[in-house]
Scaffold this motif. Sequence first.
Motif, short mmCIF file in Angstrom:
data_model
loop_
_atom_site.label_atom_id
_atom_site.label_comp_id
_atom_site.label_asym_id
_atom_site.label_seq_id
_atom_site.Cartn_x
_atom_site.Cartn_y
_atom_site.Cartn_z
N HIS A 129 -19.10 27.61 -23.39
CA HIS A 129 -19.74 29.48 -23.34
C HIS A 129 -20.68 30.09 -22.26
O HIS A 129 -22.19 28.91 -22.91
CB HIS A 129 -19.87 29.74 -24.47
CG HIS A 129 -18.41 29.84 -25.69
ND1 HIS A 129 -17.22 28.86 -25.27
CD2 HIS A 129 -17.59 31.55 -25.56
CE1 HIS A 129 -16.79 29.04 -25.82
NE2 HIS A 129 -16.77 30.82 -26.32
N THR A 161 -19.02 41.39 -17.45
CA THR A 161 -18.42 41.04 -18.74
C THR A 161 -18.33 39.98 -17.32
O THR A 161 -16.82 38.95 -17.74
CB THR A 161 -17.24 41.91 -17.13
OG1 THR A 161 -17.19 42.92 -18.90
CG2 THR A 161 -16.04 41.43 -18.07
N LEU A 167 -17.30 35.40 -19.46
CA LEU A 167 -16.10 35.24 -19.44
C LEU A 167 -15.75 34.17 -17.92
O LEU A 167 -15.03 34.04 -17.67
CB LEU A 167 -15.43 35.83 -19.11
CG LEU A 167 -14.71 37.29 -19.82
CD1 LEU A 167 -13.42 38.58 -19.62
CD2 LEU A 167 -14.13 36.44 -21.38
N HIS A 181 -15.47 31.14 -19.26
CA HIS A 181 -14.02 31.20 -19.77
C HIS A 181 -12.83 30.99 -18.69
O HIS A 181 -12.10 30.47 -18.72
CB HIS A 181 -13.29 32.59 -20.39
CG HIS A 181 -13.87 32.70 -22.27
ND1 HIS A 181 -14.88 32.63 -21.96
CD2 HIS A 181 -12.92 32.84 -23.25
CE1 HIS A 181 -15.77 33.03 -23.15
NE2 HIS A 181 -14.55 32.48 -23.67
#
Length: 437
Positions: A207, A235, A239, A242
């Motif tokens: 992460h 954002t 992310l 991810h």
Amino acid sequence: MSTHTGVVLTVRDLGLANQTDQVDDIHRVLDTTIDYDTFDLLSRRVKNLGVGDELQKVVSYFKTPAGETPAGFRRALRLSGETLIVDLERDISRDKNGVKRPTKVLYSADSANPYEVEPIAPFIANLTCNPGIIYDLFLNNPKANVGNKFKDRDEVMTALGDVLGPGCDISVELNNPFNPDFDAILEEAERFREILSPWRVVIKVPHTGPVNADNYRQLLSGSGQLDVAYDKGSTADMLRGHRLALKLHEHGFRVNFTLMFEPYQAQMALQARPAFINSFIRHRKMQSERITKLLAAYEGSGEAHVVDELRSYLIANDYFPAGSEDIGEKEVLAKANDVQRHRGGRKGEPADGLDNVRHNLRALRQANLPDTRLIICSMEGPDNYPEIDRLLVEPEFADMADRIVVTTEPQYLARFTSTNQVVSYQRRFMKAAEGAS
């Protein structure tokens, strides 16, 4: 073992004709057990027996002895017309010849030291390495890298692969997950796959939170504090890990999604389709206990210096970003109370700091990812492992035992194989033996 009225049935009992060009490999799988209903179906449907391409690649790569299949793979059956095909699928819960490991719960080690890994190798199904483990704890540590024998990461990975054999995954982390050039990241991952094989390599992706390619160097100089709050990044930045994990998955890599501390991280992490998610234990529990203690001290005294101490502690541990030294009492107490409230776990659950583990197991149970496992990691001291051990036999998680991997430094895991009475009894036994001789 599959039985019907006490009879053990295997592929051999089907009496099928062998594919003539696969006879040697077919002998590896004739002892594959099948249940009675499957045996009954196959005996009516198939006439020939063969092995799949994956099996042939695997046994060739790992130079598997005749008549065996290697650890780390389960045997899978499929039909191709009138031919039964036996193939291999990656499954670290299996020992050689597809036999299940002794327990559903699997163990892993945090180490890049081949000398340290060797004694624990037969007992683990995974190894985890990050740059700190590889460089700080081994390559650049003269006490560990004796005689400077190992010169670079590739040599270390090659040695670890040799020590661990085919049955153990090796989760290795990228040097720089913030590299904007995905092709360079992919090249690094491909190098790991070349060294460790497509079956064993797992890429650790962290992460990233608010850290990005432009600000990560703030972590390397001065106070090491980031000037962006952990929950205030863009954002895209929040992310990035991810998206990187998902892209590597789409390129055929299994991913170990790491740096997971809070329960609420799990569901979004699962969207990246990782092979492993994580629950970090140690520092989270220590910080929770410290914050609770400081809050209690303030509630008992109302003294301003306690708030000052709490503010400093929250800044030092990145709850607040750099430059928060003047943040007010109200906000400091609000943040501390938020942390305490979120980490309370379910009502009636023990205060063992494992609420994130319980939550993540519940999330996995509901997910559409039947092969994804939870790694319980980051532990030390006298309590962490015993508390994890107790959790592993909680009735609620009996159905999830085969989704759990416990990982820690080999020495920490080894300490919990013993008790004081082992020494006491060995004293007694050896005295008796000494007298007998």
